[in-house]
Design a protein around this motif. Structure first.
Motif, PDB file in Angstrom:
ATOM      1  N   UNK A 112       0.835  -1.208   0.000  1.00 30.93           N
ATOM      2  CA  UNK A 112       0.000   0.000   0.000  1.00 30.93           C
ATOM      3  C   UNK A 112       0.867   1.254   0.000  1.00 30.93           C
ATOM      4  N   UNK A 113       1.905   1.225   0.835  1.00 31.06           N
ATOM      5  CA  UNK A 113       2.777   2.407   0.917  1.00 31.06           C
ATOM      6  C   UNK A 113       3.434   2.661  -0.433  1.00 31.06           C
ATOM      7  N   UNK A 114       3.922   1.600  -1.078  1.00 32.48           N
ATOM      8  CA  UNK A 114       4.634   1.831  -2.329  1.00 32.48           C
ATOM      9  C   UNK A 114       3.696   2.322  -3.424  1.00 32.48           C
ATOM     10  N   UNK A 115       2.452   1.845  -3.410  1.00 35.88           N
ATOM     11  CA  UNK A 115       1.512   2.375  -4.409  1.00 35.88           C
ATOM     12  C   UNK A 115       1.351   3.877  -4.220  1.00 35.88           C
ATOM     13  N   UNK A 116       1.207   4.293  -2.945  1.00 37.28           N
ATOM     14  CA  UNK A 116       0.996   5.716  -2.709  1.00 37.28           C
ATOM     15  C   UNK A 116       2.259   6.524  -3.025  1.00 37.28           C
TER      16      UNK A 116
END
Lengths: 348, 380
Positions: free
Chosen positions: A296-300
């Motif tokens: 999730x963090x990397x998508x954001x």
């Protein structure tokens, strides 16, 4: 113009029908096994609720944090209508949606006249209140023990057939939601809704009745979330107030943000991805939640506006581009209204 | 932009590819699934139970497996969430093709899969779901623990016969089914035996302040105070009970397991019912505790013991059935009648084990640490 509209409608119907036939066949022949069929169906329900949230959060720009609460209202009312009143499923699901819409209206009246984060706080409270009410209305909802024995979509005893039928129902409602949301967004009220997101004062001065359109969007959103909830109830056959906690509401917000606020395609992709990745990460055993968080963090980080931003992938455009290169070249002027899925590249 | 598009495509491709990965079935092994909350709110229970199940499976395999076939254990996490439980169940049954499932741990998770387990004829044995209705779904659903109605009765019986209590007060969580079930059954039995429940007060899950309820309870001057909840809440309540200077001993149920690691001296002198006591003078218990401590360096809690028993009950039934035909295994499950770690187990017609409960007393050890001492056995 008329010819265009007809062409679009045909394209979309054919596309959705052939996608349906393809997936249903894959499930039926066991190429997509029951477990994946289950996930696909669950993803459909997530997509419906997330689309409804995107309508209010993504398109109208009002953060709502209580969609699990709306889902709970829809789920419990649909289940109770089916079980107590012996109503068939389709009317029961729509009735569940309507009851949820009434709740949405009641919450919307006092809060949507205000500007800012009031809606987020109110819906947050609403989600919790609903959960507590469900726990305490023991005679009707089964209380903390949960509501058992909601009749399933089909009980033929043939598990594969059941899986196909479950999938078909949910797929049908996904298409319904898709048609409603995308047509709404491209209609005149839809343009008004988007203008509210862009600038409330400006749209007010242009003569748009801001509270009215906010109410409209919010009630519609509640209605669709209620439908998602109703499907969820029938799908699981067991309801427990704890299934609709605050974290579930957050999950829907995550899907909408991940897909891109104000992108229907994004919500669909993120909804399917969100459901699927959580299960797919089971191969990492104990580390799966850590990896999920990292994902999730990397998508954001890489896509700060979500996967799609406010862009859409338009089936109509793709079909035009690849199948009717020459024939319709004169017709493919930009700005032609699509009747089903969106093609608004960058509404902003 | 192009870079991110490529990445997005890659993610989608991996997801789609993984959708089609099936699972090849092994010939010479028996597949058993376990659904336990490895993460989430009750992960302390889930991980211990999983470890105990794994230990039992390793032992059976070391002895040559079941009828020459090794057991393959597949563990899935349910996060104590019914939705995830259903997904885990589908995966285990349709992809891994397990013949039996040990789980789920919490009652709400078990309830979300019992119907389908029955329809698919998969043997399901929940080690620790005490809700009365769990085994109602049909003859493929078993459990290794006693149910809430028995447990409530046990505590009531103990309060009257051993503690000679006449008046009882109850403080329970009215948003929790477990707590409510115990309240009902305790009250029924306690009054049946001639006692009186003088006051019932309730709170909601997540409450932190219980002083209002405790003040009312103090006014009725009860002989015992029954608090049927999990250890985390109980440790909060116990502090407030002491600061209000309520002298009546506190009573609890199996949710109190682990209280000795979570509460202070205020719980000394309390009693609770449990599935087993690690310091009971019993060869099976001693053997189990020794092996578990050697392997995982902690004293196993009651849920671990139940997971261990559930695994053996299932494995022995498969062995007696002599095949992996679940309709035969379920009949053999019914014939279980043996002494296990948590006591003599024999299933009644509702597939609930008829077994004794252990009452334990919280004591302060010589090293200042709290321990749960054996206080008696209550038979059904």
């Amino acid at each position: 113009m008329k010819k265009n509209r007809f062409f679009n409608a045909i394209t979309l119907t054919v596309t959705s029908a052939s996608l349906y036939i393809l997936l249903a066949l894959l499930i039926f022949t066991g190429i997509i096994d029951e477990y994946n069929g289950q996930l696909l169906t669950l993803a459909g329900i997530y997509v419906i609720v997330s689309l409804s949230l995107n309508l209010i959060t993504g398109f109208t720009g009002q953060l709502a944090l209580g969609h699990a609460g709306f889902m709970a209202v829809g789920a419990y009312s649909t289940a109770i209508i089916i079980m107590r009143l012996n109503v068939p499923m389709i009317p029961a699901v729509f009735a569940g949606g309507l009851i949820t819409a009434i709740f949405g209206l009641l919450i919307g009246i006092p809060t949507l006249r205000l500007r800012g984060d009031y809606l987020a706080i109110t819906t947050l409270g609403f989600g919790e209140i609903i959960r507590v009410i469900m726990v305490n209305l023991e005679g009707l909802t089964g209380g903390a023990a949960g509501l058992k024995g909601v009749p399933p979509f089909s009980d033929s005893g043939d598990f594969i057939l059941d899986a196909v039928i479950k999938f078909s129902w949910v797929y049908g409602f996904v298409i319904f939601t898709l048609v409603v949301v995308s047509n709404l967004i491209k209609s005149s009220p839809g343009r008004a809704i988007i203008s509210i997101r862009e600038d409330e004062i400006a749209s007010n001065s242009m003569g748009i009745n801001v509270p009215y359109y906010k109410m409209f969007s919010f009630t519609m959103s509640a209605f669709l979330a209620g439908i998602g909830g109703g499907l969820y109830a029938i799908y699981f056959g067991y309801l427990n107030p704890q299934m609709f906690g605050f974290l579930n509401s957050v999950n829907f917000v995550v899907i909408v943000v991940l897909g891109g606020m104000g992108s229907i395609t994004g919500t669909i992709l993120a909804g399917i991805g969100f459901t699927y990745i959580q299960e797919w990460l089971r191969i990492f055993k104990d580390f799966r939640l850590v990896i999920f968080g990292l994902a999730l963090i990397s998508v954001m980080l890489f896509w700060p506006k979500g996967l799609m931003g406010t862009n859409e992938i338009s089936v109509v455009k793709l079909v035009r581009k690849y199948f009717f290169k020459n024939k319709n070249s004169d017709n493919s002027s930009s700005g032609s209204p699509a009747s089903g899925e969106s093609q608004s590249e960058g509404v902003r | 932009m192009t870079k991110s598009k490529v990445l997005a495509l890659l993610v989608v491709a991996v997801m789609v590819a993984s959708m089609f990965t099936g699972c090849a079935g092994g010939g010479g092994e028996i597949k058993i699934g376990a659904i336990q909350p490895i993460s989430g709110q009750v992960s302390a229970y889930g991980t211990q139970t999983r470890d105990a199940i794994q230990m039992a499976v390793d032992e059976i395999n070391a002895k040559g497996g079941i009828n020459g076939k090794k057991i393959k254990l597949i563990v899935e996490d349910d996060e104590a969430n019914p939705e995830k439980t259903v997904n885990a169940f589908k995966k285990l049954v349709t992809q891994d093709k397990v013949i039996g499932i040990i789980g789920a741990l919490t009652s709400k998770c078990s309830l979300s899969i019992t119907k389908e387990a029955q329809q698919r004829k998969v043997i399901m044995i929940s080690p620790s779901s005490t809700n009365d209705t769990v085994t109602d779904a049909g003859d493929y659903i078993f459990r290794a623990c006693y149910n809430d109605s028995f447990q409530g009765q046990v505590v009531a019986k103990f309060a009257q016969e051993t503690l000679k209590a006449k008046n009882a007060a109850i403080l329970f969580d009215n948003t929790n089914d477990y707590s409510k079930g115990l309240r009902d059954n305790f009250k029924k039995k306690f009054e049946e035996l001639g006692g009186k429940v003088v006051i019932e007060e309730s709170y909601a899950t997540g409450d932190k302040d219980f002083n209002a309820q405790l003040t009312k309870i103090k006014g009725t001057n009860p002989d015992v105070l029954f608090i049927p909840d999990y250890y985390s809440t109980v440790s909060l309540i116990a502090k407030q009970v002491k600061s209000q200077n309520i002298k009546a001993p506190m009573l609890g149920a199996d949710g109190w397991d682990e209280i000795t690691n979570n509460a202070g001296e205020e719980v000394v002198g309390s009693f609770y019912s449990n599935h087993y006591s690690p310091d009971a003078d019993d060869a099976d218990v001693k053997n189990f505790v020794k092996k578990y401590e050697e392997k995982y360096k902690i004293t196993p809690n009651a849920l671990a013991a139940l997971g261990y028993d559930a695994t053996y009950i299932l494995a022995e039934a498969i062995e007696r059935a002599g095949s992996t035909d679940t309709s035969k295994i379920k009949d053999e499950m019914m014939k279980t009648n043996k002494k296990f770690v948590t006591g003599q187990i024999k299933f009644n017609e509702k597939r609930n084990p008829v077994k004794s409960a252990v009452m334990v007393e919280v004591k302060k050890g010589s090293d200042g640490k709290l321990t749960a001492g054996f206080a008696g056995i209550v038979n059904p």
